[in-house]
Scaffold this active site. Structure first.
Site, mmCIF file in Angstrom:
data_model
loop_
_atom_site.group_PDB
_atom_site.id
_atom_site.type_symbol
_atom_site.label_atom_id
_atom_site.label_comp_id
_atom_site.label_asym_id
_atom_site.label_seq_id
_atom_site.Cartn_x
_atom_site.Cartn_y
_atom_site.Cartn_z
ATOM 1 N N GLU A 13 71.924 39.371 30.149
ATOM 2 C CA GLU A 13 72.719 39.371 31.381
ATOM 3 C C GLU A 13 74.097 38.907 30.965
ATOM 4 O O GLU A 13 74.237 37.789 30.482
ATOM 5 C CB GLU A 13 72.036 38.424 32.392
ATOM 6 C CG GLU A 13 72.565 38.564 33.772
ATOM 7 C CD GLU A 13 73.648 37.574 34.039
ATOM 8 O OE1 GLU A 13 74.808 37.862 33.675
ATOM 9 O OE2 GLU A 13 73.343 36.516 34.614
ATOM 10 N N CYS A 49 78.326 34.039 36.900
ATOM 11 C CA CYS A 49 78.408 35.480 36.650
ATOM 12 C C CYS A 49 78.505 36.232 37.973
ATOM 13 O O CYS A 49 78.806 37.419 37.981
ATOM 14 C CB CYS A 49 77.213 35.941 35.843
ATOM 15 S SG CYS A 49 75.681 35.324 36.504
#
Ligand code: NAP
Length: 528
Positions: free
Chosen positions: A264, A301
Site C-alpha cells: 500500500e 495515506c
C-alpha cells in the site's frame, strides 16, 4: 548504553555494535537504546523458525487462532502505558492519538478473532457429484481457503501500532494461520520491542511455536530485501513509500519462486466539491476539510491532498477560508527527519512547476522539532493537466487546490489521475443524478468512493476496502484494512472426489463447524 534486540522465535538476539537509534522528533535527540541491522544469519534463523512453525500452525483450528489473537490483544493492553509513552517519544503523535490507535489495534485483533469464530472466511463451496450427468458424470468438487505460509510484514512509520508489529497486516496473517516475520520501522524501534515482548508472552501462554513471530530491526534496504527474497517467505505485506513498495515488489518478482507483495503505497485522494456545495455550505465544508488535511500532521495515506473545484467567486473565497484556517493552526511535529526531507523535496518540485501558487505555508517551520508549515497550494486545471507531476503526494500537512474552468476540465483532471486509495465527492442531494458519470469514473480510479465525507479515518469493518489501482497499491483486488484483508494470506484448494473422512471439517458433508457455505449454488449453514 543499552542494546536493542531482535526477537527471533522467542529468543533475543542482542545487537552489538549499535548502528542506529530512535530519535525524538520533538527535540531531535537520540534515544538511549542502540540498534543494528539484522545479519543474514539472523534473517535465516527467523525465516527458518517461521517455516517450522507453519508446519504446526497450518493445522490449527480457527478457534485456537482466535484465542491467540485475543491473548495478544490482552497482552498489549497490559503493557499499554509503556507502549503509548514510548511511541509518543519516538513519533510525536501525541497521547490522545496513540491511545485511540492502541484501541484500534486491539480492536482489530479481536475483530479478526470474531471472524475466525464465525468461520465462513474459509469460503467453503461444495459442488456435489452428478453421477448420472450426460454425456459425462460430474465429479464432486469442494473448495476452501488454507493459509499460504510465512509472511514478511513491513511496519509503517505513520502507524506505530495499527500498521506495525501487531497491526492490520500481522493480525490478518495470523488470523489466516500464517507465521509472521516483522521488519520493524527504524523510526520507532523501541515501541516495536515492547510489542514483540507482548507477542512473545502471548505465544508462550497459548502454547504456540515461538517461530510464529519474529521481529527484525534494520535501517537501509538490505534487511528488507533479504527478507523478501528468503525462500521460506511466501507473501509480503507493506505500507510505505512508492519507492519502497516497488523495490520490494521487484525483489519478490525476481525470486526463483516469485511471491505476492501487497504494498500500500499512498495516494492524493482527490476530493471534488461541486459549485452548488460551495454556494450552500462552503464554510462548514472548509472546516471539515482543514481538519482532515491536518489530522496527524497530514501523515496519512488517506490525506485529502488534491481538491478540485470549478473556478468561481465562491471557489476563490473557499481557497481563502481554507488558507486562513490552515495558517491559524500551530504546525505539528512530523514523524522523523526523512518525512520532513521528503516533504521539502516534494513541495519544492511542485512549487517549481509553472502556475502553482503557495497560498500559505510551503516551508519548514521554525521549531526545534521536525516541523513543516501547514500548507495550501493552488493551481488551475489546464496547468495541472499539462504537468502530470503535480499529482504527486505531499506526505504531510498539505493540500493542492485545483480550480478548473468548467465541469469538463475537472472530469479531464480526474480521468488523468492514476490509481487512488480514495476519492470523495461533496455534492447536494439533488445533484446525485448529475454526478452519476463522476461516480462511475471515480469507481475506476479508487478503492473507496466517499459521498459528503472525508477520507481520513478508515473503519475496520467487514465491508472496508483500503486499496486501489496501481500506484496506490500493487494488488488492487485486495484490501489492507478490514476483515477481508485475511484473504491475502489464504490460498484456495479444491478437493476432488475426496472421502468425507479426509476432508477438512469446513467441507465435510454434515458441516460440523456450522459455517455458511455455498452448497450446489445455495448459501446455507445447514448441518447434518
Ligand atoms: P519507506 O521509506 O517506504 O519505508 C518503509 C519500510 O520499508 C522501512 O522498513 C524501510 O526500511 C523499507 N524499505 C523502504 N525502501 C526499501 C527498499 N528499497 N528495499 C528494502 N526495504 C525498503 O516509508 P517511510 O519510512 O514510512 O516514509 C517515507 C515515505 O513513505 C513518506 O514520506 C511517504 O511518502 C510514504 N509513506 C506512505 C505511507 C502509506 O500509508 N502508504 C505511510 C508512511 C509513509 P528502512 O527504513 O530500514 O530503509
Amino acid at each position: 548504553m543499552t542494546h536493542g534486540e531482535h526477537w527471533i522465535a522467542g529468543k533475543l538476539s542482542q545487537q552489538v555494535p549499535a548502528t542506529f537509534y530512535s530519535v525524538n522528533p520533538r527535540t531531535r535527540e537520540q534515544g538511549s537504546i542502540g540498534f543494528s541491522d539484522a545479519t543474514g544469519a539472523e534473517i535465516d534463523r527467523a525465516c527458518a523458525a517461521a517455516r517450522e512453525a507453519f508446519a504446526v500452525t497450518r493445522t490449527y483450528s480457527a478457534a485456537r487462532l482466535a484465542d491467540f489473537l485475543d491473548a495478544v490483544a490482552a497482552k498489549i493492553e497490559s503493557h499499554k502505558d509503556d507502549m503509548i509513552a514510548t511511541a509518543d517519544r519516538e513519533t510525536a503523535l501525541g497521547e490522545a492519538r496513540l491511545t485511540g490507535e492502541l484501541g484500534r489495534t486491539t480492536g482489530q485483533l479481536r475483530a479478526f478473532a470474531g471472524l475466525l469464530r464465525e468461520g465462513s472466511y474459509v469460503g467453503a463451496i461444495i459442488d456435489s457429484a452428478l453421477p448420472d450427468r450426460k454425456p459425462a458424470p460430474r465429479q464432486d468438487i469442494r473448495r476452501m481457503l488454507h493459509p499460504i505460509g510465512p509472511v514478511a510484514v513491513f511496519a509503517a512509520s505513520n502507524f506505530p501500532f495499527a500498521f506495525s508489529v501487531c497491526g492490520g497486516d500481522t493480525a490478518s496473517a495470523w488470523a489466516a494461520g500464517c507465521p509472521v516475520v516483522v521488519k520493524a520501522h527504524p523510526g520507532h524501534p523501541e515501541t516495536a520491542q515492547l510489542f514483540a515482548q507482548a507477542v512473545t508472552e502471548a505465544l508462550s501462554d497459548s502454547g504456540f511455536p515461538a517461530g510464529f513471530f519474529s521481529l527484525l530491526h534494520g535501517t537501509g534496504y538490505e534487511v528488507g530485501t533479504r527478507l523478501v527474497q528468503h525462500e521460506a517467505i511466501s507473501t509480503v505485506g507493506f505500507t510505505g513509500s512508492f519507492g519502497g513498495g516497488m523495490a520490494l515488489y521487484k525483489a519478490a518478482a525476481q525470486r526463483h519462486q516469485p511471491i505476492p507483495v501487497y504494498a500500500e503505497m499512498g495516494s492524493v485522494n482527490p476530493t471534488i466539491i461541486t459549485q452548488k456545495t460551495l454556494e450552500t455550505r462552503g464554510e462548514a465544508l472548509a472546516e471539515g476539510l482543514v481538519n482532515s488535511v491536518l489530522l496527524g500532521a497530514g501523515q496519512f495515506c488517506t490525506n485529502p491532498g488534491l481538491v478540485l473545484m470549478q473556478d468561481s467567486a465562491e471557489a476563490r473565497s473557499f481557497v481563502h477560508m481554507i488558507a486562513e484556517k490552515v495558517s491559524a493552526r500551530t504546525p505539528q511535529v512530523l514523524l522523523n527527519a526523512q518525512i520532513l526531507a521528503g516533504l521539502e523535496k516534494s513541495i519544492a518540485l511542485t512549487t517549481g512547476a509553472s502556475a502553482v501558487t503557495v497560498v500559505t505555508g510551503g516551508q519548514p517551520a521554525n521549531e526545534p522539532g521536525y516541523c513543516f508549515q501547514n500548507t495550501v497550494l493552488q493551481t488551475n486545471g489546464r496547468d495541472f493537466l499539462a504537468q502530470p507531476g503535480l499529482a504527486r503526494e505531499h506526505f504531510g500537512p498539505v493540500t493542492l487546490l485545483v480550480l478548473c474552468s468548467d465541469r469538463d476540465e475537472w472530469m479531464h483532471v480526474l480521468a488523468a489521475l492514476e490509481g487512488q486509495l480514495t476519492a470523495s465527492v461533496h455534492g447536494e442531494p439533488d445533484e446525485a443524478v448529475e454526478l452519476v458519470d463522476v461516480l462511475g469514473l471515480l469507481r475506476e480510479k479508487a478503492g473507496r468512493v466517499i459521498w459528503n465525507g472525508f477520507p481520513t479515518g478508515v473503519e475496520v469493518v467487514y465491508a472496508q476496502q483500503h486499496g486501489g489501482p496501481f500506484p496506490a497499491t500493487t494488488a488492487p483486488a485486495t484490501t489492507s484494512v478490514g476483515l477481508t484483508a485475511v484473504a491475502r494470506f489464504l490460498r484456495p484448494v479444491a478437493y476432488q472426489n475426496m472421502p468425507d473422512a479426509l476432508l477438512p471439517d469446513a467441507l465435510k458433508m454434515n458441516n460440523p463447524l456450522g459455517i455458511w457455505r455455498i452448497v450446489n449454488g445455495e448459501l446455507t449453514r445447514a448441518t447434518g
